[in-house]
Design a protein around this motif. Structure first.
Motif, PDB file in Angstrom:
ATOM      1  N   GLU A 137       0.845  -1.183   0.000  1.00 27.85           N
ATOM      2  CA  GLU A 137       0.000   0.000   0.000  1.00 27.85           C
ATOM      3  C   GLU A 137       0.887   1.243   0.000  1.00 27.85           C
ATOM      4  O   GLU A 137       1.876   1.297   0.727  1.00 27.85           O
ATOM      5  N   SER A 179       1.592   8.891  -6.012  1.00 26.65           N
ATOM      6  CA  SER A 179       1.582   7.736  -5.138  1.00 26.65           C
ATOM      7  C   SER A 179       3.025   7.386  -4.803  1.00 26.65           C
ATOM      8  O   SER A 179       3.851   7.232  -5.689  1.00 26.65           O
ATOM      9  N   ARG A 228      -5.053  21.846   4.257  1.00 27.93           N
ATOM     10  CA  ARG A 228      -6.031  20.880   3.787  1.00 27.93           C
ATOM     11  C   ARG A 228      -6.434  21.198   2.360  1.00 27.93           C
ATOM     12  O   ARG A 228      -6.618  22.362   2.007  1.00 27.93           O
ATOM     13  N   THR A 271      -8.271  13.828  -2.367  1.00 23.74           N
ATOM     14  CA  THR A 271      -8.014  13.144  -1.099  1.00 23.74           C
ATOM     15  C   THR A 271      -6.519  12.981  -0.877  1.00 23.74           C
ATOM     16  O   THR A 271      -5.750  12.811  -1.818  1.00 23.74           O
ATOM     17  N   ARG A 287      -3.881  10.709   1.584  1.00 24.18           N
ATOM     18  CA  ARG A 287      -3.731   9.613   2.543  1.00 24.18           C
ATOM     19  C   ARG A 287      -2.246   9.434   2.868  1.00 24.18           C
ATOM     20  O   ARG A 287      -1.423   9.355   1.959  1.00 24.18           O
ATOM     21  N   GLY A 310      -2.274   5.439   4.980  1.00 24.03           N
ATOM     22  CA  GLY A 310      -3.650   4.995   4.867  1.00 24.03           C
ATOM     23  C   GLY A 310      -4.682   5.870   5.533  1.00 24.03           C
ATOM     24  O   GLY A 310      -5.869   5.549   5.518  1.00 24.03           O
ATOM     25  N   LYS A 311      -4.261   6.976   6.131  1.00 24.60           N
ATOM     26  CA  LYS A 311      -5.231   7.855   6.799  1.00 24.60           C
ATOM     27  C   LYS A 311      -5.048   9.299   6.370  1.00 24.60           C
ATOM     28  O   LYS A 311      -3.973   9.682   5.890  1.00 24.60           O
ATOM     29  N   ALA A 312      -6.078  10.099   6.563  1.00 24.88           N
ATOM     30  CA  ALA A 312      -5.922  11.537   6.325  1.00 24.88           C
ATOM     31  C   ALA A 312      -4.897  12.069   7.325  1.00 24.88           C
ATOM     32  O   ALA A 312      -4.930  11.693   8.493  1.00 24.88           O
ATOM     33  N   GLU A 326      -5.695  13.122  10.763  1.00 24.29           N
ATOM     34  CA  GLU A 326      -6.294  12.134  11.663  1.00 24.29           C
ATOM     35  C   GLU A 326      -5.270  11.078  12.067  1.00 24.29           C
ATOM     36  O   GLU A 326      -5.614   9.998  12.522  1.00 24.29           O
ATOM     37  N   LEU A 327      -3.996  11.411  11.898  1.00 17.38           N
ATOM     38  CA  LEU A 327      -2.959  10.396  12.126  1.00 17.38           C
ATOM     39  C   LEU A 327      -2.732  10.066  13.599  1.00 17.38           C
ATOM     40  O   LEU A 327      -2.348   8.959  13.930  1.00 17.38           O
TER      41      LEU A 327
END
Lengths: 271, 275
Positions: free
Chosen positions: A4, A28, A57, A62, A64, A67-69, A72-73
């Motif tokens: 990922e 990516s 922001r 989006t 990531r 795997g998270k915003a 919100e880590l």
């Protein structure tokens, strides 16, 4: 799970003070990459880093990270090591190098608590790793540009990060220190740290990294350094940039497209 | 000298002066290093509106001033964080408007203006036992918070962005710091007055900054300068029969110039420019 991407941007648009700093950028970054983001000044490179860090922001798209915003880590924040531009702090601030490195762990230590022996050891290890253990008691005002840069790098490493983000790490640093810094980054990459470095110094970066992403508000090119080649120039200086010989060193002459202004001559490239 | 110390009003003045000198010196380190001097001055002037409101309502003016200063500090913080108005512009607006509000409120009262004058220019010799207890209580609260969040306050002063990135709540701590400044200002106005309090916050820390490149040492030196100025200034003003608040501030300023002349930072400057 293993494959990922560590960083994933999809159609990201970021505005900064009503200006579109980044537009529709998709990127990516797989684990273990050593990626350089290059582009001219004001192209949104720092904005891109700050977006990945969650300091800005996006208005669309989006983001990531692990795997998270990024905003919100929470605990995973410590997996990111960030080396900001040296000029972002007051270089006459009365603080010693060792203290600055230890700051890297303050977030992990938590409010109200004092650094433990383990925290101090992690800071010391980071300083040893970048070769500045003997400078721990030196006030930052008395460090050279290269030494200061290593202090900032050690601060990021003190957290034992999986991902390292560097913003123009060689600004105001001489050629020898620049090369030894990239050697150091190469070594960290070999140890398994994913590295993303922002630079406007195309020549140096290309010799060390695996991947180049060229940003000029949009993502212009993305690939291995040898693949991107000519695209890099047009990314940096516009579509009509070209190299030609002129005297003992080759000069780059840029003719801004669609304008009749006289050509701007950029500093000679030493290749 | 000993005779002087036997007066209870002088004892109280010295205790309050030393406490406030230390408190302002500690907070001043953050104010100087983070470049908040003008915000400090703005908050100090806002306290005038708060004091006037207290007199008008018949409430303890320190209480109303604390509320007023906290609201002003947060207001400045909010406006400047939004980034639509520059911080110094925000301070400039709050600065004058809260002062104007104070003047307006005084106009609604008649006959009380003598006391208000004491708040403007300080009246340390009129410090009451209650004032000393308020100073001890609020001062201990501010210093306690600084002690508990010492590493975080250092981090957000040095590099707020990096603090945020590594999970230190830099935004909230910035507002906490503004609140600490507000409380410090209110506690101190009795000693040096609204107009001069920002000098007592900025000058000892600025003097200490000249002499060291270590954060803790800077704070310790700042406390030495702060306490030295308030206690020394107080005694001087007694002997010379001058205004105490003004004497304290001028003594601190003298210390600053001496420190600046002895500064190793000055001697090092040519070397720095090579970097």
């Amino acid at each position: 799970m293993e494959n990922e991407p560590i960083i994933l941007l999809e159609h990201v648009t970021v505005t900064y003070q009503d200006l579109v700093a980044l537009e529709d950028v998709s990127l990516s970054v797989p684990p273990g990459a050593f990626l350089a983001i290059i582009g001219p000044n004001g192209a949104g490179k720092t904005t891109l880093l700050k977006t990945i860090l969650g300091l800005l922001r996006p208005v669309r798209g989006t983001v990531r990270v692990f795997g998270k915003a990024p905003w919100e880590l929470d605990g995973r924040r410590q997996r990111i090591g960030y080396v900001p531009q040296v000029m972002s702090v007051d270089l006459n601030f009365p603080v010693r190098a060792g203290e600055v490195v230890l700051m890297g762990r303050y977030g992990r230590i938590g409010l109200f608590r004092r650094p433990s022996a383990a925290d101090r050891q992690a800071a010391l290890r980071a300083m040893e790793r970048v070769g500045i253990a003997d400078l721990a008691d030196r006030p930052i005002a008395r460090l050279s540009g290269g030494q200061r840069q290593r202090v900032f790098l050690a601060r990021a490493l003190a957290n034992e990060p999986d991902l390292l983000l560097l913003d123009e790490p060689t600004t105001g640093v001489d050629v020898a220190a620049t090369e030894s810094l990239y050697e150091l980054l190469r070594g960290l990459h070999d140890e398994g740290i994913t590295i993303l470095v922002v630079s406007h110094d195309v020549g140096v970066v290309a010799a060390y990294v695996d991947m180049v992403a060229c940003v000029n508000r949009r993502l212009v090119a993305h690939g291995r350094p040898d693949e991107v080649g000519g695209n890099v120039l047009s990314c940096m200086y516009g579509p009509e940039a070209m190299l030609f010989g002129h005297g003992p060193v080759s000069h780059m002459v840029v003719v801004p497209s669609g304008s009749s202004e006289s050509p701007q001559v950029s500093p000679p490239e030493s290749r | 000298m000993l005779e002087l110390l036997s007066y209870t009003f002088m004892q109280r003045a010295l205790i309050a002066g030393a406490l406030i000198g230390a408190l302002c010196a500690v907070i001043g380190v953050y104010v100087v290093l983070k470049g908040l001097s003008f915000i400090g001055a703005g908050i100090a002037h806002a306290s005038f509106g708060g004091v006037a409101l207290g007199f008008l309502l018949g409430v303890n003016p320190v209480l109303t001033a604390v509320v007023f200063c906290l609201l002003t500090a947060w207001g400045i913080g909010l406006v400047s964080r939004k980034g639509q108005i520059k911080e110094d512009t925000a301070v400039g607006i709050f600065f004058a408007s809260t002062m104007a509000l104070g003047i307006l409120l005084i106009g609604l009262m008649r006959g009380y203006n003598v006391d208000l004058f004491g708040y403007l220019f300080g009246s340390i010799l009129a410090v009451t036992p209650q004032d000393v207890w308020v100073t001890i209580g609020l001062g201990a609260a501010v210093l306690g918070v600084v002690g508990l969040l010492f590493k975080e306050l250092l981090f957000i002063t040095f590099d707020p962005e990096m603090a945020e990135v590594t999970g230190v709540p830099a935004g909230k701590l910035y507002f906490l710091l503004l609140s600490l400044i507000a409380v410090t200002v209110v506690v101190s106005i009795k000693v040096v007055g609204i107009i001069l309090v920002s000098a007592l916050i900025v000058t000892p820390a600025a003097a200490a900054y000249q002499l060291t490149e270590d954060f803790r040492r800077m704070m310790a030196l700042s406390v030495v300068f702060g306490v030295g100025s308030t206690v020394g200034g107080l005694l001087l003003s007694y002997w010379l029969n001058t205004a105490s608040g003004a004497t304290i501030v001028l003594l601190a300023t003298l210390a600053f110039f001496v420190a600046a002349m002895c500064s190793p930072r000055r001697r090092r400057r040519p070397a720095l420019q090579r970097v």
